[in-house]
Design a protein around this motif. Structure first.
Motif, mmCIF file in Angstrom:
data_model
loop_
_atom_site.group_PDB
_atom_site.id
_atom_site.type_symbol
_atom_site.label_atom_id
_atom_site.label_comp_id
_atom_site.label_asym_id
_atom_site.label_seq_id
_atom_site.Cartn_x
_atom_site.Cartn_y
_atom_site.Cartn_z
ATOM 1 N N GLN A 1 -6.345 1.409 5.560
ATOM 2 C CA GLN A 1 -6.332 0.274 4.630
ATOM 3 C C GLN A 1 -5.301 -0.772 5.061
ATOM 4 O O GLN A 1 -5.558 -1.982 5.001
ATOM 5 C CB GLN A 1 -6.022 0.759 3.216
ATOM 6 N N ILE B 1 0.875 -1.175 0.000
ATOM 7 C CA ILE B 1 0.000 0.000 0.000
ATOM 8 C C ILE B 1 0.906 1.215 0.000
ATOM 9 O O ILE B 1 1.784 1.342 0.856
ATOM 10 C CB ILE B 1 -0.938 -0.010 1.219
ATOM 11 N N GLY C 1 -4.065 10.135 6.180
ATOM 12 C CA GLY C 1 -3.624 8.748 6.221
ATOM 13 C C GLY C 1 -4.545 7.871 7.037
ATOM 14 O O GLY C 1 -4.578 6.646 6.845
ATOM 15 N N LEU D 1 3.568 -1.145 3.986
ATOM 16 C CA LEU D 1 3.046 0.210 3.865
ATOM 17 C C LEU D 1 4.202 1.152 3.564
ATOM 18 O O LEU D 1 5.109 1.313 4.377
ATOM 19 C CB LEU D 1 2.337 0.635 5.158
ATOM 20 N N TRP E 1 1.564 5.330 0.024
ATOM 21 C CA TRP E 1 1.055 6.654 0.376
ATOM 22 C C TRP E 1 2.101 7.677 -0.053
ATOM 23 O O TRP E 1 3.152 7.799 0.568
ATOM 24 C CB TRP E 1 0.795 6.732 1.879
ATOM 25 N N LYS F 1 -4.715 5.545 3.827
ATOM 26 C CA LYS F 1 -3.784 4.440 3.571
ATOM 27 C C LYS F 1 -3.445 3.662 4.839
ATOM 28 O O LYS F 1 -3.277 2.439 4.794
ATOM 29 C CB LYS F 1 -2.503 4.967 2.921
#
Length: 281
Positions: free
Chosen positions: A104, A57, A70, A114, A59, A101
């Motif tokens: 998620q 993921i 976020g 991440l 960001w 994010k």
């Protein structure tokens, strides 16, 4: 237990970099990666995800990014509009919450990577605003009263181009690694990944010029790893040889220098060097 990162076929990871990645995973701390632009910081996160078989993921941080984005964003304007129109969905506030994010990553059914990319672009308070969430791996949604907790602690990789100093409190919570610019031996391995089978004479001549260019006093922007790879791609596309790369005093600029020099000050610098060399003959 998560497998250990050893690099991939597409990414040359030095020993100290693999140690840093695995240390951060073991400590369950964010890995803060600094280094010159173009040294593969962002790509590292993608390759860690690929090597460990995890979803990533991403960001991407901008100058206007806020830490709250976020977590989540509450669209009060849309809810007000829907209430005026008599929409049924207005009764569930959850319909107006956009997951960020971090949410998620926390809510994923499996462990993920991440990437928080270019954290130094944001306001100086941005890293501090994420301290608690990254520490506790949870946050509160005030509009719904729920607490979001990470089902599986994500592997967090944070990149910085060193554009501004990061707060000490933030640094204390990270495992830090600086990606040094590759030496020639490492660069040869990187080139072989991207341009397999390149002739040794051409590569030697190109890298000699490249490192000489990087070390030129007064250079405003040193060319990066990604730029030398682009340059080599052009040299191969033009079917140039090591002989073609030879320069004389009348032309201090490398062939196809637009791939390496990205501002007029640096181009003018090499033009002045050529002028001075001609004057000394």
């Amino acid at each position: 237990m998560t497998a250990r990162f050893q690099g991939t076929a597409e990414y040359v990871a030095t020993d100290d970099l693999t140690i840093a990645v695995n240390a951060a995973v073991t400590l369950e701390r964010p890995l803060l990666v600094k280094g010159e632009p173009g040294t593969g910081k962002t790509e590292l996160a993608r390759q860690v995800a690929q090597a460990l078989g995890l979803r990533m993921i991403e960001w991407n941080i901008k100058s206007t990014t806020r830490a709250q984005q976020g977590l989540y964003e509450y669209d009060a304007v849309s809810r007000l509009r829907d209430s005026q129109l008599g929409e049924e969905r207005v009764h569930d506030v959850g319909n107006y919450i956009k997951r960020g994010k971090l949410w998620q990553a926390f809510d994923a059914d499996e462990k993920v990577v991440l990437l928080i990319d270019e954290v130094d672009k944001a306001d100086i308070e941005f890293p501090n605003d994420l301290l608690q969430e990254l520490d506790r791996m949870e946050f509160h949604v005030y509009e719904t009263g729920e607490t979001i907790r990470a089902r599986h602690r994500p592997i967090v990789i944070i990149t910085s181009n060193n554009e501004k100093e990061l707060p000490d409190a933030f640094l204390r919570r990270c495992f830090f690694h600086y990606i040094r610019f590759p030496d020639e031996a490492t660069m040869r391995k990187i080139v072989e990944v991207h341009h397999p089978g390149i002739k040794n004479a051409l590569l030697t001549a190109a890298l000699t010029q490249f490192y000489e260019l990087r070390e030129t006093p007064g250079l405003k922007k040193k060319p990066s790893t990604s730029e030398v790879l682009d340059w080599l791609k052009l040299l191969l596309a033009e079917d140039l040889s090591a002989e073609d790369l030879k320069r004389d005093g009348a032309n201090a600029l490398p062939r196809l220098h637009g791939a390496l020099l990205k501002n007029e000050q640096d181009v003018h610098l090499f033009e002045r060097l050529a002028f001075m060399a001609r004057g000394q003959r």
